[in-house]
Enzyme design. Sequence first.
Site, PDB file in Angstrom:
ATOM      1  N   CYS A   1       0.862  -1.206   0.000  1.00  0.00           N
ATOM      2  CA  CYS A   1       0.000   0.000   0.000  1.00  0.00           C
ATOM      3  C   CYS A   1       0.888   1.242   0.000  1.00  0.00           C
ATOM      4  O   CYS A   1       1.030   1.926  -0.994  1.00  0.00           O
ATOM      5  CB  CYS A   1      -0.883   0.038   1.247  1.00  0.00           C
ATOM      6  SG  CYS A   1      -1.990  -1.316   1.387  1.00  0.00           S
TER       7      CYS A   1
HETATM    8  N1  SAJ Z   1       6.055   2.132   8.982  1.00  0.00           N
HETATM    9  C1  SAJ Z   1       7.105   2.815   9.569  1.00  0.00           C
HETATM   10  N2  SAJ Z   1       6.824   3.818  10.451  1.00  0.00           N
HETATM   11  C2  SAJ Z   1       5.534   4.157  10.765  1.00  0.00           C
HETATM   12  C3  SAJ Z   1       4.478   3.451  10.150  1.00  0.00           C
HETATM   13  C4  SAJ Z   1       4.760   2.445   9.267  1.00  0.00           C
HETATM   14  O1  SAJ Z   1       8.270   2.533   9.314  1.00  0.00           O
HETATM   15  O2  SAJ Z   1       5.338   5.052  11.587  1.00  0.00           O
HETATM   16  C5  SAJ Z   1       6.334   1.074   8.013  1.00  0.00           C
HETATM   17  C6  SAJ Z   1       5.766  -0.261   8.424  1.00  0.00           C
HETATM   18  O3  SAJ Z   1       6.702  -0.997   9.184  1.00  0.00           O
HETATM   19  C7  SAJ Z   1       5.496  -0.927   7.074  1.00  0.00           C
HETATM   20  C8  SAJ Z   1       5.149   0.237   6.164  1.00  0.00           C
HETATM   21  O4  SAJ Z   1       5.687   1.402   6.799  1.00  0.00           O
HETATM   22  O5  SAJ Z   1       6.659  -1.566   6.589  1.00  0.00           O
HETATM   23  C9  SAJ Z   1       3.657   0.416   5.954  1.00  0.00           C
HETATM   24  O6  SAJ Z   1       3.082   0.413   7.233  1.00  0.00           O
HETATM   25  P1  SAJ Z   1       1.529   0.822   7.479  1.00  0.00           P
HETATM   26  O7  SAJ Z   1       1.342   0.939   8.950  1.00  0.00           O
HETATM   27  O8  SAJ Z   1       1.186   1.988   6.670  1.00  0.00           O
HETATM   28  O9  SAJ Z   1       0.767  -0.497   7.063  1.00  0.00           O
HETATM   29  P2  SAJ Z   1       0.110  -0.928   5.719  1.00  0.00           P
HETATM   30  O10 SAJ Z   1       1.040  -0.902   4.578  1.00  0.00           O
HETATM   31  O11 SAJ Z   1      -0.574  -2.224   6.033  1.00  0.00           O
HETATM   32  O12 SAJ Z   1      -0.960   0.227   5.458  1.00  0.00           O
HETATM   33  C10 SAJ Z   1      -2.311  -0.017   5.668  1.00  0.00           C
HETATM   34  C11 SAJ Z   1      -2.981   1.026   4.840  1.00  0.00           C
HETATM   35  N3  SAJ Z   1      -4.341   0.666   4.699  1.00  0.00           N
HETATM   36  C12 SAJ Z   1      -4.886   0.802   3.479  1.00  0.00           C
HETATM   37  O13 SAJ Z   1      -4.252   1.150   2.505  1.00  0.00           O
HETATM   38  C13 SAJ Z   1      -6.308   0.477   3.393  1.00  0.00           C
HETATM   39  C14 SAJ Z   1      -2.867   2.386   5.485  1.00  0.00           C
HETATM   40  O14 SAJ Z   1      -3.738   3.310   4.813  1.00  0.00           O
HETATM   41  C15 SAJ Z   1      -3.249   2.312   6.929  1.00  0.00           C
HETATM   42  O15 SAJ Z   1      -3.167   3.619   7.497  1.00  0.00           O
HETATM   43  C16 SAJ Z   1      -2.271   1.390   7.610  1.00  0.00           C
HETATM   44  O16 SAJ Z   1      -2.548   0.076   7.065  1.00  0.00           O
HETATM   45  C17 SAJ Z   1      -2.468   1.365   9.129  1.00  0.00           C
HETATM   46  O17 SAJ Z   1      -2.817   2.439   9.666  1.00  0.00           O
HETATM   47  O18 SAJ Z   1      -2.199   0.330   9.715  1.00  0.00           O
END
Ligand code: SAJ
Length: 436
Positions: free
Chosen positions: A274
């Site tokens: 995503c």
């Molecule tokens: N990450 C960081 N630092 C952060 C947050 C995330 O390094 O502060 C990394 C995570 O480890 C991962 C990547 O970024 O490798 C993405 O993390 P994510 O928390 O954004 O998780 P995703 O990719 O599963 O994103 C989904 C998305 N949902 C949809 O697209 C419907 C995102 O919009 C959500 O906000 C996110 O989940 C969520 O909040 O968990």
Amino acid sequence: MKIKNALLRKIKSKKAKVAVVGLGYVGLPLVCEFAARGFSAVGIDVDPEKIRDIRKGKSYIGDVDSKGLARLVKSGKLSAESDFDVAAEADAVIICVPTPLNRSKDPDISYILAVTEQIEKRIRPGQLVVLESTTYPGTTEEVILPALVKSGLVCGRDFFLCFSPERVDPGNPHFKTRDIPKVVGGITPACTEVGKALYAQIIRQVFPVSTSRTAEMTKLLENTFRIVNIGLINELARAAESLGVNIWEAVEAAKTKPFGYMPFYPGPGIGGHCIGIDPLYLSWKARLHGEELHFIELARRMNAEMPHYVVTQAVYALNQKLGKAVSRSKILILGVSYKKDVSDVRESPALDILHELKELGAQVAYHDPHVPELSEGLVRMKSLPLTDAVLRRHDLVLLATNHTAFNRSRIVKKSRLIYDTRNFFQGIRSQKLVRL
Ligand code: SAJ
């Protein structure tokens, strides 16, 4: 008007047949939600294994439990097909197929095109088509609409076409399909009205917007917000190191501000399909319109540099703390999935770290309770058991993913040196601990 009102009546009386195309982490929970709310719902997928599992009541998606799935199939409310002809009977067809990047990092909408071709052959008066797959602004209007109007039917009178972004957060125990507000935007106001009516049957809050483009942009805005802020905190983390500041402590302190701040955390880079991918759909489309979106490119680069930064820090720690060269070190990577408590390794930065350490000559193994085995290039690796002996046997334990299952004190006690990329060992003081 007559056709629209007839469709609205079907939707509101739950007599409408709903087809969901693409039964992954978005489509399967969605089709189950419609069936659970009393609709006759059919899942369509090209993968015969998925069809077989659903018919057997066996869920392959963590957020869908098999018992509930089996009950829906047994009740006759939920069925699964690979034959697209069932879409002709459906009053609503919702498209939830992947939108990856191709090898040159440009949008790959081939899955959307393939499904559109199937729908185009079967479109009939009284149907609603909704695209949920994350894509660039204009896809619904410029790609799907022209294909469907070839039938001679009029959009907004005979059939209805909308975009509605998926907001599934895999593994999130707090937000299920019903609780996540749904944005929906149609090609015409009548389209938006029908799309809103459909989602209102299964989701508490539906937020209509004026066009499908706006709805497409909304999703990309949400995930661009994330990639840019993650890139920012990663850059600040590297600067904090030189400034002698513990960035993790600074973030915790900033979180005390009750307004105008949202915490993001440094890490080994961005994984998943995503956050690292969606914003590139936006910058690609903007570029076609002469707009350069600098923040997205900058964030992409900053995040993409993190795996290498982690490796250099780990090499330095081995040298400084153990006087060992990386080429003569044994390294255990803890956690290889892209974020905590998930099993998905797609785009995981831990794999880049693992690969680079191997390139440097280190003996690298991994442990991840959610990933029993993985392929690193042509090599298949199995997750090592996290025994005391395994911990003791490695010069460095590099925590790349902060799974809840990991026992902090035991890992610190039994490891020789730990490099923590997630502040997982927060609050534990030990000479063995080095933090990103
Ligand atoms: N990450 C960081 N630092 C952060 C947050 C995330 O390094 O502060 C990394 C995570 O480890 C991962 C990547 O970024 O490798 C993405 O993390 P994510 O928390 O954004 O998780 P995703 O990719 O599963 O994103 C989904 C998305 N949902 C949809 O697209 C419907 C995102 O919009 C959500 O906000 C996110 O989940 C969520 O909040 O968990």
